[in-house]
Scaffold this motif. Structure first.
Motif, PDB file in Angstrom:
ATOM      1  N   LEU A   1       0.824  -1.204   0.000  1.00 47.80           N
ATOM      2  CA  LEU A   1       0.000   0.000   0.000  1.00 47.80           C
ATOM      3  C   LEU A   1       0.863   1.261   0.000  1.00 47.80           C
ATOM      4  N   ALA A   2       1.986   1.228   0.705  1.00 47.28           N
ATOM      5  CA  ALA A   2       2.903   2.357   0.677  1.00 47.28           C
ATOM      6  C   ALA A   2       3.484   2.546  -0.723  1.00 47.28           C
ATOM      7  N   THR A   3       3.754   1.449  -1.403  1.00 48.16           N
ATOM      8  CA  THR A   3       4.265   1.513  -2.774  1.00 48.16           C
ATOM      9  C   THR A   3       3.243   2.165  -3.699  1.00 48.16           C
ATOM     10  N   LEU A   4       1.973   1.764  -3.572  1.00 47.14           N
ATOM     11  CA  LEU A   4       0.917   2.363  -4.385  1.00 47.14           C
ATOM     12  C   LEU A   4       0.815   3.866  -4.127  1.00 47.14           C
ATOM     13  N   GLU A   5       0.993   4.280  -2.870  1.00 48.67           N
ATOM     14  CA  GLU A   5       0.938   5.698  -2.538  1.00 48.67           C
ATOM     15  C   GLU A   5       2.074   6.463  -3.212  1.00 48.67           C
ATOM     16  N   VAL A   6       3.260   5.890  -3.213  1.00 46.76           N
ATOM     17  CA  VAL A   6       4.403   6.542  -3.871  1.00 46.76           C
ATOM     18  C   VAL A   6       4.131   6.699  -5.365  1.00 46.76           C
ATOM     19  N   LEU A   7       3.632   5.651  -6.008  1.00 46.60           N
ATOM     20  CA  LEU A   7       3.417   5.701  -7.452  1.00 46.60           C
ATOM     21  C   LEU A   7       2.303   6.677  -7.829  1.00 46.60           C
ATOM     22  N   GLU A   8       1.263   6.790  -6.993  1.00 46.39           N
ATOM     23  CA  GLU A   8       0.152   7.692  -7.306  1.00 46.39           C
ATOM     24  C   GLU A   8       0.446   9.132  -6.873  1.00 46.39           C
ATOM     25  N   ARG A   9       1.175   9.296  -5.769  1.00 46.13           N
ATOM     26  CA  ARG A   9       1.429  10.635  -5.219  1.00 46.13           C
ATOM     27  C   ARG A   9       2.689  11.277  -5.801  1.00 46.13           C
ATOM     28  N   THR A  10       3.798  10.546  -5.750  1.00 41.51           N
ATOM     29  CA  THR A  10       5.078  11.078  -6.223  1.00 41.51           C
ATOM     30  C   THR A  10       5.287  10.784  -7.703  1.00 41.51           C
ATOM     31  N   GLY A  11       4.984   9.562  -8.082  1.00 41.75           N
ATOM     32  CA  GLY A  11       5.144   9.161  -9.471  1.00 41.75           C
ATOM     33  C   GLY A  11       6.593   8.869  -9.841  1.00 41.75           C
ATOM     34  N   VAL A  12       6.815   8.686 -11.128  1.00 38.67           N
ATOM     35  CA  VAL A  12       8.138   8.349 -11.646  1.00 38.67           C
ATOM     36  C   VAL A  12       8.436   9.220 -12.861  1.00 38.67           C
ATOM     37  N   GLN A  13       9.707   9.341 -13.156  1.00 36.14           N
ATOM     38  CA  GLN A  13      10.131  10.032 -14.373  1.00 36.14           C
ATOM     39  C   GLN A  13      10.334   8.999 -15.468  1.00 36.14           C
ATOM     40  N   VAL A  14       9.754   9.267 -16.645  1.00 34.71           N
ATOM     41  CA  VAL A  14       9.855   8.342 -17.776  1.00 34.71           C
ATOM     42  C   VAL A  14      10.412   9.113 -18.962  1.00 34.71           C
ATOM     43  N   ASP A  15      11.562   8.686 -19.469  1.00 29.96           N
ATOM     44  CA  ASP A  15      12.244   9.407 -20.548  1.00 29.96           C
ATOM     45  C   ASP A  15      12.126   8.702 -21.896  1.00 29.96           C
ATOM     46  N   HIS A  16      11.103   7.847 -22.046  1.00 27.80           N
ATOM     47  CA  HIS A  16      10.905   7.094 -23.285  1.00 27.80           C
ATOM     48  C   HIS A  16       9.571   7.506 -23.897  1.00 27.80           C
ATOM     49  N   PRO A  17       9.558   8.096 -25.104  1.00 28.10           N
ATOM     50  CA  PRO A  17       8.324   8.647 -25.685  1.00 28.10           C
ATOM     51  C   PRO A  17       7.192   7.626 -25.825  1.00 28.10           C
ATOM     52  N   GLU A  18       7.491   6.421 -26.321  1.00 31.67           N
ATOM     53  CA  GLU A  18       6.438   5.425 -26.493  1.00 31.67           C
ATOM     54  C   GLU A  18       5.861   5.013 -25.138  1.00 31.67           C
ATOM     55  N   ALA A  19       6.722   4.842 -24.146  1.00 34.96           N
ATOM     56  CA  ALA A  19       6.244   4.468 -22.817  1.00 34.96           C
ATOM     57  C   ALA A  19       5.365   5.571 -22.233  1.00 34.96           C
ATOM     58  N   LEU A  20       5.740   6.823 -22.419  1.00 39.68           N
ATOM     59  CA  LEU A  20       4.927   7.936 -21.935  1.00 39.68           C
ATOM     60  C   LEU A  20       3.533   7.913 -22.548  1.00 39.68           C
ATOM     61  N   LYS A  21       3.457   7.664 -23.849  1.00 40.39           N
ATOM     62  CA  LYS A  21       2.147   7.608 -24.516  1.00 40.39           C
ATOM     63  C   LYS A  21       1.312   6.439 -23.995  1.00 40.39           C
ATOM     64  N   LEU A  22       1.955   5.275 -23.822  1.00 43.03           N
ATOM     65  CA  LEU A  22       1.228   4.110 -23.302  1.00 43.03           C
ATOM     66  C   LEU A  22       0.665   4.403 -21.916  1.00 43.03           C
ATOM     67  N   LEU A  23       1.431   5.049 -21.087  1.00 46.40           N
ATOM     68  CA  LEU A  23       0.990   5.361 -19.725  1.00 46.40           C
ATOM     69  C   LEU A  23      -0.148   6.373 -19.730  1.00 46.40           C
ATOM     70  N   LYS A  24      -0.029   7.398 -20.557  1.00 43.27           N
ATOM     71  CA  LYS A  24      -1.085   8.411 -20.632  1.00 43.27           C
ATOM     72  C   LYS A  24      -2.383   7.798 -21.146  1.00 43.27           C
ATOM     73  N   ASP A  25      -2.281   6.992 -22.190  1.00 44.51           N
ATOM     74  CA  ASP A  25      -3.482   6.369 -22.767  1.00 44.51           C
ATOM     75  C   ASP A  25      -4.134   5.398 -21.786  1.00 44.51           C
ATOM     76  N   ALA A  26      -3.357   4.856 -20.853  1.00 44.13           N
ATOM     77  CA  ALA A  26      -3.889   3.893 -19.886  1.00 44.13           C
ATOM     78  C   ALA A  26      -4.551   4.569 -18.692  1.00 44.13           C
ATOM     79  N   GLY A  27      -4.445   5.900 -18.566  1.00 46.85           N
ATOM     80  CA  GLY A  27      -5.121   6.595 -17.485  1.00 46.85           C
ATOM     81  C   GLY A  27      -4.205   7.230 -16.467  1.00 46.85           C
ATOM     82  N   CYS A  28      -2.901   7.265 -16.726  1.00 45.14           N
ATOM     83  CA  CYS A  28      -1.971   7.907 -15.806  1.00 45.14           C
ATOM     84  C   CYS A  28      -2.013   9.431 -15.987  1.00 45.14           C
TER      85      CYS A  28
END
Length: 486
Positions: free
Chosen positions: A28-55
């Motif tokens: 649950l703490a891990t989920l909080e970090v991913l939803e609250r702080t998030g991660v940096q993604v430097d790959h264009p295709e991965a960024l699009k996949l994440l955005k399209d999935a609801g991030c």
């Protein structure tokens, strides 16, 4: 929390370092970090996949909703099978099945003949793989050494060539970038007999990682995507230094490592549902006195025990470390550090256990120490099989037949069972002092050095075809001349 396949097969004995409720707290703490702080993604295709999935995506910062993380955990395979070079499916990464292998990219080697620490070469990769191909307790190989005498832009491919031509065992590999990953996949396909054969029975696994804290690089994801496209399993795990690149507390270190691993898993599953992803991490603390990474520390083993339990909680195969030490030479410290964390890995049921045989905190290799570790692994595997308790081993009839004042040495029961009930090492000294002196008064390091020399002098692994070897060399040459195209 949604029920995430929390029931997994157990073998005896199995060590549980934390409770089920504590695992859920970490999750649950891990989920909080991913939803609250998030991660940096430097790959264009991965960024699009994440955005399209609801991030939530702003620039290259991505905040991942907890429902998406849990959906992707369910999509990931609970079992991954890795073949050897001959296409035989030999590593079943699931439940508590434990497999041991070396690590990669050691810049220095203790020369087997001179005992001098020097820069590693391609020959060191070749020799390490020949020794590991012979030693039965190494299940997979990594390059161990760096091919520092080869062209830098293709040294990773030279290392793969050295590995695949000197062992039939499964290979975990590293590469410089996505381009070289694709070149290496072409080399692997040449060995396997084509891309379809490689996809059916992959004999190699990529080792890629994010950059802590919480950064997924263009090259790290690019390497992962290249392998996913060809059905090659991927370990995508953190390599951290607690107190430097993660919180110094063990729990905080584990939460961040888990966040990095699970966000990588999400990216992999968005690229392809069911992509073969292996999670885990390399959670060593920093020595605050001299800034070294503490491979042989108790915290190292404790962190991996929890990370292994987390992977079992998710029912996803994991990648961890053991048998790696801070001692600079194969001495008593090295043996104790290696033995403790190898035993922890065995008893917790880790899957892919790498970095066996690392000296000096991951800087130096030694064929003698690798050979010693073969015995260490044999011992912990013996202990991991547990104590057999049945009518035969309880030996009530035998005790009655011998009776008070008798002895068991000549009894058939002893003859039938002593080989399985008493562990027999190859290198350990168990002689009386006088006999030990008569035989040269050598210690385990001497025996290991001699054994490694004997292996190199007398053992040859099953070769690859000359036509395949020529194809491997052509691909490497094309990369060196910037002529390779996937």
């Amino acid at each position: 929390m949604v029920n995430i396949r929390s029931n997994y097969l157990e073998q005896t004995p199995v060590l549980r370092w934390v409770s089920e409720s504590q695992l859920e707290e970490i999750h649950l703490a891990t989920l909080e970090v991913l939803e609250r702080t998030g991660v940096q993604v430097d790959h264009p295709e991965a960024l699009k996949l994440l955005k399209d999935a609801g991030c939530i995506v702003k620039d290259n910062r991505v905040r991942i909703p907890n429902w998406l993380v849990e959906d992707c955990i369910r999509l990931a395979p609970r079992k991954i099978v890795v073949a050897n070079r001959k296409g035989q499916r030999v590593m079943h990464l699931e439940s508590n099945r434990v497999y041991f292998g070396t690590g990669s990219d050691l810049p220095y080697t203790i020369d087997l003949e001179t005992g001098i620490r020097r820069r590693s070469t391609k020959k060191d990769v070749e020799q390490a793989c020949r020794v590991m191909d012979y030693l039965p307790n190494f299940d997979f190989v990594m390059s161990y050494a760096i091919a520092s005498d080869c062209a830098a832009k293709a040294s990773d491919l030279h290392q793969f060539e050295a590995m695949v031509t000197n062992t039939v065992k499964p290979i975990v590999f590293t590469t410089h970038d996505e381009k070289n990953t694709r070149a290496l996949i072409e080399m692997a396909a040449a060995v396997a007999g084509g891309h379809e054969e490689l996809r059916k029975n992959p004999f190699l696994v990529l080792y890629s990682e994010p950059i802590s804290p919480l950064v997924h690089t263009r090259e790290g994801i690019g390497r992962m995507f290249a392998c996913i496209e060809h059905g090659i399993p991927v370990t995508y795990v953190s390599g951290v230094v607690a107190g430097g690149t993660t919180p110094v507390t063990k729990a905080g270190c584990i939460v961040q490592m888990n966040a990095e691993a699970l966000s990588g898993l999400v990216i992999a599953q968005l690229k392809q549902k069911g992509a073969s992803i292996i999670i885990g991490g390399n959670g060593t603390p920093m020595d605050m006195k001299n800034s070294t990474t503490l491979y042989g520390s108790p915290e190292h083993a404790m962190n991996y025990a929890v990370m292994t339990q987390l992977s079992q909680y998710y029912q996803i195969p994991n990648f961890t470390e053991a048998g790696c030490v801070n001692a600079p030479v194969p001495d008593a410290q090295a043996g104790f550090e290696a033995g403790i964390n190898l035993l922890m890995a065995q008893l917790t049921g880790a899957n892919l256990v790498h970095d066996v045989g690392y000296l000096e905190g991951g800087k130096t290799g030694s064929l003698a120490f690798l050979t010693m570790c073969n015995d260490f692994i044999d011992m912990v595997r013996y202990m991991g099989r547990g104590t057999r308790i049945n009518a035969t081993t309880l030996a009530v009839d035998c005790i009655d037949e011998v009776g008070p004042g008798g002895n068991y040495l000549a009894h058939q029961h002893t003859f039938d069972h002593f080989r399985t009930e008493i562990w027999s090492p190859q290198l350990f000294n168990r002689l009386f002092w006088e006999i030990w002196e008569e035989k040269g008064a050598q210690g385990i390091a001497d025996h290991a050095k001699n054994m490694a020399k004997e292996i190199l002098a007398s053992y040859q692994p099953e070769p690859v075809k000359e036509s395949v070897r020529a194809e491997l060399q052509k691909i490497i040459a094309d990369v060196e001349k910037d002529e390779f195209s996937a």
